[in-house]
Scaffold this motif. Structure first.
Motif, short mmCIF file in Angstrom:
data_model
loop_
_atom_site.label_atom_id
_atom_site.label_comp_id
_atom_site.label_asym_id
_atom_site.label_seq_id
_atom_site.Cartn_x
_atom_site.Cartn_y
_atom_site.Cartn_z
N LYS A 135 57.99 28.78 36.82
CA LYS A 135 57.07 29.66 36.09
C LYS A 135 55.67 29.63 36.69
CE LYS A 135 55.73 30.83 31.35
NZ LYS A 135 55.89 30.47 29.91
N THR A 136 55.26 28.46 37.14
CA THR A 136 53.95 28.33 37.78
C THR A 136 53.86 29.20 39.03
OG1 THR A 136 53.64 26.08 36.96
CG2 THR A 136 52.37 26.72 38.88
N PHE A 137 54.90 29.17 39.85
CA PHE A 137 54.91 29.99 41.07
C PHE A 137 54.83 31.48 40.73
CE2 PHE A 137 57.23 26.34 43.25
CZ PHE A 137 56.10 25.93 43.92
N ALA A 138 55.53 31.90 39.69
CA ALA A 138 55.55 33.32 39.33
C ALA A 138 54.21 33.79 38.80
CB ALA A 138 56.66 33.57 38.30
N LEU A 139 53.46 32.90 38.15
CA LEU A 139 52.21 33.29 37.48
C LEU A 139 50.97 32.96 38.30
CD1 LEU A 139 53.01 32.29 33.79
CD2 LEU A 139 52.89 34.58 34.77
N VAL A 140 51.14 32.64 39.56
CA VAL A 140 49.98 32.35 40.40
C VAL A 140 49.03 33.54 40.45
CG1 VAL A 140 49.31 32.05 42.81
CG2 VAL A 140 51.00 30.54 41.82
N GLY A 141 49.59 34.75 40.56
CA GLY A 141 48.74 35.95 40.61
C GLY A 141 47.95 36.16 39.35
N ALA A 142 48.49 35.77 38.19
CA ALA A 142 47.77 35.92 36.93
C ALA A 142 46.55 35.01 36.88
CB ALA A 142 48.70 35.63 35.76
N LYS A 143 46.72 33.77 37.33
CA LYS A 143 45.57 32.86 37.34
C LYS A 143 44.52 33.31 38.34
CE LYS A 143 44.28 28.02 37.50
NZ LYS A 143 44.74 26.61 37.55
N ARG A 144 44.96 33.83 39.49
CA ARG A 144 44.00 34.33 40.47
C ARG A 144 43.21 35.51 39.90
NH1 ARG A 144 47.31 36.19 44.13
NH2 ARG A 144 47.59 34.16 45.11
N ALA A 145 43.89 36.39 39.16
CA ALA A 145 43.20 37.54 38.57
C ALA A 145 42.16 37.10 37.56
CB ALA A 145 44.23 38.46 37.91
N ARG A 146 42.47 36.09 36.75
CA ARG A 146 41.49 35.59 35.78
C ARG A 146 40.28 34.99 36.48
NH1 ARG A 146 46.30 33.83 33.16
NH2 ARG A 146 46.03 31.72 34.00
N GLN A 147 40.51 34.29 37.56
CA GLN A 147 39.38 33.74 38.31
C GLN A 147 38.52 34.85 38.91
OE1 GLN A 147 40.64 30.87 41.22
NE2 GLN A 147 41.34 29.39 39.70
N ARG A 148 39.17 35.88 39.41
CA ARG A 148 38.42 37.00 39.99
C ARG A 148 37.59 37.73 38.94
NH1 ARG A 148 37.65 38.24 45.16
NH2 ARG A 148 38.53 40.33 45.14
N MET A 191 33.63 38.28 39.05
CA MET A 191 33.02 39.60 38.92
C MET A 191 31.96 39.62 37.83
SD MET A 191 33.95 42.19 40.90
CE MET A 191 33.80 43.64 39.85
N LYS A 192 32.26 39.00 36.70
CA LYS A 192 31.32 38.99 35.58
C LYS A 192 30.05 38.22 35.94
CE LYS A 192 34.90 39.57 32.06
NZ LYS A 192 35.65 38.95 30.93
N PHE A 220 36.38 45.69 32.05
CA PHE A 220 37.30 45.83 33.17
C PHE A 220 38.25 44.65 33.18
CE2 PHE A 220 34.01 43.17 34.89
CZ PHE A 220 34.68 42.27 35.70
N ARG A 221 39.40 44.87 33.79
CA ARG A 221 40.38 43.81 34.01
C ARG A 221 40.91 43.95 35.43
NH1 ARG A 221 43.02 41.55 29.76
NH2 ARG A 221 43.70 40.09 31.37
N ILE A 222 41.40 42.86 35.97
CA ILE A 222 42.02 42.85 37.30
C ILE A 222 43.50 42.56 37.12
CG2 ILE A 222 42.10 41.71 39.56
CD1 ILE A 222 39.16 41.11 39.26
N THR A 223 44.33 43.42 37.65
CA THR A 223 45.77 43.25 37.47
C THR A 223 46.28 42.05 38.27
OG1 THR A 223 46.22 44.75 39.30
CG2 THR A 223 46.16 45.70 37.10
N PRO A 224 47.11 41.23 37.67
CA PRO A 224 47.70 40.11 38.41
C PRO A 224 48.72 40.59 39.42
CG PRO A 224 48.64 40.23 36.21
CD PRO A 224 47.55 41.25 36.26
#
Length: 547
Positions: A308-321, A325-326, A389-393
């Motif tokens: 699950k961690t491998f699959a959600l790496v993009g989600a955590k990266r999007a939150r950091q981005r 941005m903010k 705004f949001r960044i898509t994972p």
């Protein structure tokens, strides 16, 4: 044949092109280079007058004894033309006269594939001498360290012999086209230093500074495949300490290093291009051999969480981005406000002096403040806020993973059964993470269509050549799905933004399109249990050294 009075053409008189084809076929069909070399030498002695392409003897040189290195140096010193033919040089012996190896390599300036085994006779000064000047022809570099060869001692530690300067010298090299790098420290040999009775030798002392500097250097910008094994050392945070660390890395082997699941997640978040990963010997999951028997569901849950961690790496990266941005937007607003405040104060009246005022002194001004002219007028232009705004994972690029754990040992008879159970749990965690990722992206798409939120789509990494070592590549592109004005990317502190006409397509992906990465638990030894697409098979093709 001619020598026997026959009118036929003898082997010694065949055309050169035919011999070139024969030797090329012989080289491809040989099991190893030593076999090919012996065959070619035997053929040259059997047919001494034949126009054999003996240059093939120098294209690949593999030395396995110190005596061979000395003989090669004597030959190359007399024949400089032969030195220019060498493309592959491998010294595969931990006992050596290091000065001889250095002298040989100084003569071999055309080498594209370089491998050096270093034992206790090698000192940091030897590598500093080798890498003081960039080797622009290199395509693959492999350095293998074994401080203990015959017996274990603390002599190297007491002398302060560390090879940190090697990474420092490589960091100073300019941008190159070197795609492969291998730096390996062999683990302790139990026959020389029994486990628990002798400490792991230290080859690199200050990895926190040298490795982090190396990861963001111009030299590392071209690395696509890297193997960096330092037993029991905590190196993961230093591989991605800087924002521009290893922009092109796709294959990463950090086996035997110390790491945790949290370290691994942070690494994959920052190094977004990794598609193949080898973690043999890393304590990512439980190191108990009886974990599946004693812990059962709890042990399997670790593999579910890992998938699950491998699959959600993009989600955590999007939150950091989003956070970046903010913060950037807030900095721009504060900077804009300060510029407006400074301009208004310059155009206003002077501050009245303290003390008693006379009757003739006015306490106010009738004239209007002077208008700002020139470049100062731009400071009063209001900054347009981007709004919500949001960044898509983005989906995980990981395609194959190799990891070893004592609970699933290839040396046990029940390996196949345990591997099947672990793989099933790993895939279940991956599917769960992908579903969560899909729900998040669908929700963002809905809010974007309704006009409630602007959605930025993270795109591929764009790399452009530049002479500045600090600006090796652009940040990952963000495509604005709202097609509104957004902060300019000219400021180096802001994420790079670009427009695209494929927002709807890029906001959608189906769960079944994201296949679970190949999972190999068979370890680095060759055998029958490696699945198709195994990272070990890829590593054997890259370095061909069997480790």
């Amino acid at each position: 044949m001619r020598d026997g009075g026959n009118t036929g053409i003898g082997l010694a008189y065949l055309p050169t092109e035919l011999y070139n084809a024969i030797i090329a076929h012989l080289e491809e069909g040989s099991k190893d280079y030593l076999e090919f070399r012996c065959s070619l030498l035997a053929l040259s002695r059997a047919i001494p007058r034949a126009p054999l392409p003996l240059d093939a003897l120098f294209r690949r040189i593999i030395l396995q004894t110190p005596r061979q290195a000395q003989n090669l140096f004597l030959r190359l010193r007399k024949d400089a033309s032969s030195a220019r033919l060498v493309q592959v040089f491998k010294y595969e012996c931990f006992e050596a006269d290091a000065d001889i190896i250095v002298n040989v390599l100084k003569l071999l300036q055309s080498v594209t594939d370089l491998t050096i085994f270093m034992g206790p006779n090698f000192a940091p000064e030897h590598l500093e001498n080798l890498f003081a000047s960039p080797r622009t022809n290199l395509k693959s570099l492999s350095l293998r360290f074994r401080p203990y060869v015959q017996r274990a001692t603390y002599l190297q530690f007491m002398k302060g012999v560390y090879f940190d300067s090697t990474l420092t010298y490589l960091s100073a090299w300019p941008r190159s086209s070197l795609p492969q790098l291998s730096v390996v420290q062999d683990p302790l040999d139990p026959s020389i230093a029994p486990a628990g009775k002798f400490a792991q030798p230290i080859v690199f002392f200050r990895l926190d500074s040298t490795l982090s500097e190396f990861s963001a250097s111009a030299f590392s910008a071209s690395l696509a495949s890297m193997r960096f094994r330092i037993p029991s050392r905590h190196i993961m945070p230093y591989l991605h300490k800087h924002e521009r660390s290893f922009p092109r890395i796709g294959f990463l082997d950090i086996a035997t290093c110390s790491a945790s699941a949290g370290d691994l997640e942070a690494l994959l978040v920052d190094l977004k291009g990794i598609h193949t990963l080898i973690l043999d010997g890393c304590p990512i999951v439980s190191q108990r051999a009886d974990a599946l028997e004693t812990a059962g569901a709890e042990a399997l849950a670790q593999w579910n969480s890992l998938g699950k961690t491998f699959a959600l790496v993009g989600a955590k990266r999007a939150r950091q981005r989003e956070k970046q941005m903010k913060v950037w937007i807030e900095q721009q607003e504060n900077s804009h406000t300060n510029r407006r405040g400074g301009g208004a104060q310059q155009g206003g009246s002077k501050k009245a002096k303290k003390g008693r005022k006379g009757v003739a002194n006015a306490t106010f001004l009738i004239r209007e403040p002077a208008q700002e002219t020139g470049s100062k007028s731009t400071s009063c232009i209001p900054l347009r806020k981007p709004g919500n705004f949001r960044i898509t994972p983005s989906p995980s690029p990981l395609r194959s993973l190799a990891i070893t754990a004592p609970m699933v040992s290839v040396r046990k008879n029940d390996f196949k059964e345990k591997y099947a159970a672990v793989k099933k749990e790993f895939e279940a965690g991956w599917v769960s993470g992908v579903r969560q990722l899909t729900v998040t992206r669908d929700r963002m798409k809905t809010t974007w269509i309704n006009g409630a939120t602007r959605v930025l789509v993270e795109g591929p990494v764009r790399v452009k050549p530049t002479s500045n070592a600090e600006d090796k590549h652009d940040d990952a592109a963000l495509s604005d799905s709202g097609n509104e004005s957004i902060p300019s990317s000219s400021d180096s502190r802001s994420p790079s933004l670009s427009s695209s006409k494929e927002e709807r397509r890029r906001l959608e992906f189906k769960t079944q399109e994201l296949e679970c990465p190949v999972l190999c638990l068979a370890g680095p030894e060759k055998g029958e249990f490696h699945p198709d697409g195994c990272p070990h098979v890829m590593a054997w093709k890259l370095w061909d050294d069997g480790i």
